[in-house]
Motif scaffolding. Structure first.
Motif, PDB file in Angstrom:
ATOM      1  N   ASN A  20       1.027  -2.033   9.625  1.00  0.00           N
ATOM      2  CA  ASN A  20      -0.563  -1.385   9.394  1.00  0.00           C
ATOM      3  C   ASN A  20      -0.950  -0.283  10.483  1.00  0.00           C
TER       4      ASN A  20
ATOM      5  N   THR B  66       0.740  -1.231  -0.001  1.00  0.00           N
ATOM      6  CA  THR B  66      -0.051   0.023   0.154  1.00  0.00           C
ATOM      7  C   THR B  66       0.781   1.360   0.019  1.00  0.00           C
ATOM      8  N   TRP B  67       2.208   1.055   0.495  1.00  0.00           N
ATOM      9  CA  TRP B  67       3.049   2.183   0.562  1.00  0.00           C
ATOM     10  C   TRP B  67       3.246   2.730  -0.827  1.00  0.00           C
TER      11      TRP B  67
ATOM     12  N   LEU C 182      -6.208  -3.667  -1.287  1.00  0.00           N
ATOM     13  CA  LEU C 182      -5.120  -4.227  -0.629  1.00  0.00           C
ATOM     14  C   LEU C 182      -5.348  -4.554   0.773  1.00  0.00           C
ATOM     15  N   THR C 183      -5.922  -3.392   1.302  1.00  0.00           N
ATOM     16  CA  THR C 183      -6.095  -3.690   2.891  1.00  0.00           C
ATOM     17  C   THR C 183      -7.181  -4.585   3.265  1.00  0.00           C
TER      18      THR C 183
ATOM     19  N   TYR D 207      -6.975   1.513  -4.899  1.00  0.00           N
ATOM     20  CA  TYR D 207      -6.023   0.520  -4.695  1.00  0.00           C
ATOM     21  C   TYR D 207      -5.699   0.098  -3.241  1.00  0.00           C
ATOM     22  N   LEU D 208      -5.883   1.271  -2.609  1.00  0.00           N
ATOM     23  CA  LEU D 208      -5.641   0.915  -1.179  1.00  0.00           C
ATOM     24  C   LEU D 208      -6.927   0.121  -0.589  1.00  0.00           C
TER      25      LEU D 208
END
Length: 357
Positions: A259, A109-110, A134-135, A130-131
């Motif tokens: 996280n 995510t970074w 992924l999360t 996208y975030l």
């Protein structure tokens, strides 16, 4: 060329074709970012123990190295030399895969995080999507860890964790809908730019209920106290990772702390202007002009504050019962976000407040 700095292009042109320069540059950036996040996570464990120790009137680790700063490295060394025990009747492949399924999405995510003005590893226009994608995958690591262990205690902990993460993921998603409405973009850099104009332009003032929902949901997503019933010692021992040991056990906690840093950074970006200065536009004297400039320092200070809140809450609040956690997620947070999104839509329609521009 595709975001590669000019000095890198001049340096590598005699040795590498243009497409390999892009690969090399983003590989170096990703490696530096990965090492920085992992080191930040390691020292966060030390800071947590010192902060909570101070709150509880005790010292915390102070023996390994000056002021205890060698403690994280001692912990890593201890975990590295411990044996990873594989339960006899477990699914060994999934048992070893599960910790990485929890960690890898947190690191990936970074890639879309704007760290300072003009710099993002991947400037994705749909960064918020996208975030969210992924999360949401982090829950698979927890479910597989509990199932592959072939233990009823681990499976109960995994089911608890999955239900909790799903409940609060929905509330977080609705909170981000409000942010996207306010910014008019899914790009994280553009969301920050939409908050230019000093601290009164930050979204926190107009999206306060969504901020509260998002940050508390972030606590629940990371299974941090007071939402740590996934590790309810009194009834399910240590939850989904009860059979893990050594570095396999440690990877789950690396994912948890990564996280924590991620949620703190996203809260800063979505509601507090990211790397923007709260003093932007103020008539500051020359020697204080740097306070009004956007920089990584502001993002670092905001992230540090929210990380302190994670530690503060752990030392302050008792653990909630499981039914209280589910009620808060489904019956309180989701209705609050839906109501505030409706209010925000009315404000935007009639151009009230920040939407009067």
């Amino acid at each position: 060329m595709s975001g590669v700095p000019q000095f890198v292009t001049e340096l590598l042109t005699p040795f590498l074709p243009s497409w390999m320069q892009v690969v090399f540059w983003y590989g170096v950036v990703a490696l530096v970012l990965f090492i920085t996040v992992i080191l930040g996570m390691a020292f966060l464990t030390l800071i947590e123990r010192r902060v909570i120790g101070s709150i509880q009137a005790r010292i915390g680790p102070n023996r390994v190295g000056p002021m205890g700063i060698g403690q994280p490295f001692a912990d890593v060394l201890k975990l590295l030399v411990k044996e990873i025990i594989l339960p006899e009747k477990s699914n060994k492949f999934l048992f070893l895969l599960a910790p990485f399924l929890a960690l890898i999405p947190a690191l990936c995510t970074w890639a879309v995080m704007p760290l300072w003005p003009g710099f993002t590893v991947a400037n994705v226009n749909a960064g918020v999507l996208y975030l969210l994608a992924l999360t949401s995958t982090g829950v698979y690591g927890i479910i597989l860890a509990g199932w592959a262990t072939n233990s009823k205690y681990a499976l109960l902990g995994a089911m608890r964790g999955a239900a909790q993460m799903v409940a609060y993921e929905i509330a977080m998603g609705f909170a981000l809908v409000g942010v996207v409405m306010a910014a008019g973009s899914l790009n994280l850099g553009e969301i920050i730019e939409a908050q230019r104009g000093g601290h009164f332009s930050f979204f926190i003032w107009w999206l306060l209920p969504l901020f509260v929902v998002y940050f508390i949901s972030g606590l629940a997503e990371t299974n941090r106290a007071p939402f740590d019933v996934v590790e309810g010692e009194s009834e399910i021992v240590a939850g989904f990772h009860v059979e893990y040991s050594g570095m396999a056990f440690a990877v789950f906690f690396v994912a948890e702390y990564v996280n924590m840093i991620l949620i703190s950074a996203l809260t800063s970006v979505f509601f507090f202007g990211g790397w923007l200065s709260p003093f932007e536009g103020w008539p500051l004297p020359g020697w204080l002009a740097w306070l009004g400039a956007a920089s990584f320092i502001w993002l670092f200070l905001k992230v540090s504050f929210f990380l302190f809140c994670f530690l503060w809450f752990r030392a302050t609040f008792p653990r909630y019962r499981y039914d209280q956690i589910m009620r808060l997620g489904w019956k309180v947070f989701i209705p609050v976000t839906l109501v505030w999104i409706t209010v925000e839509g009315v404000l935007k329609l009639y151009e009230i407040g920040p939407w009067s521009k």
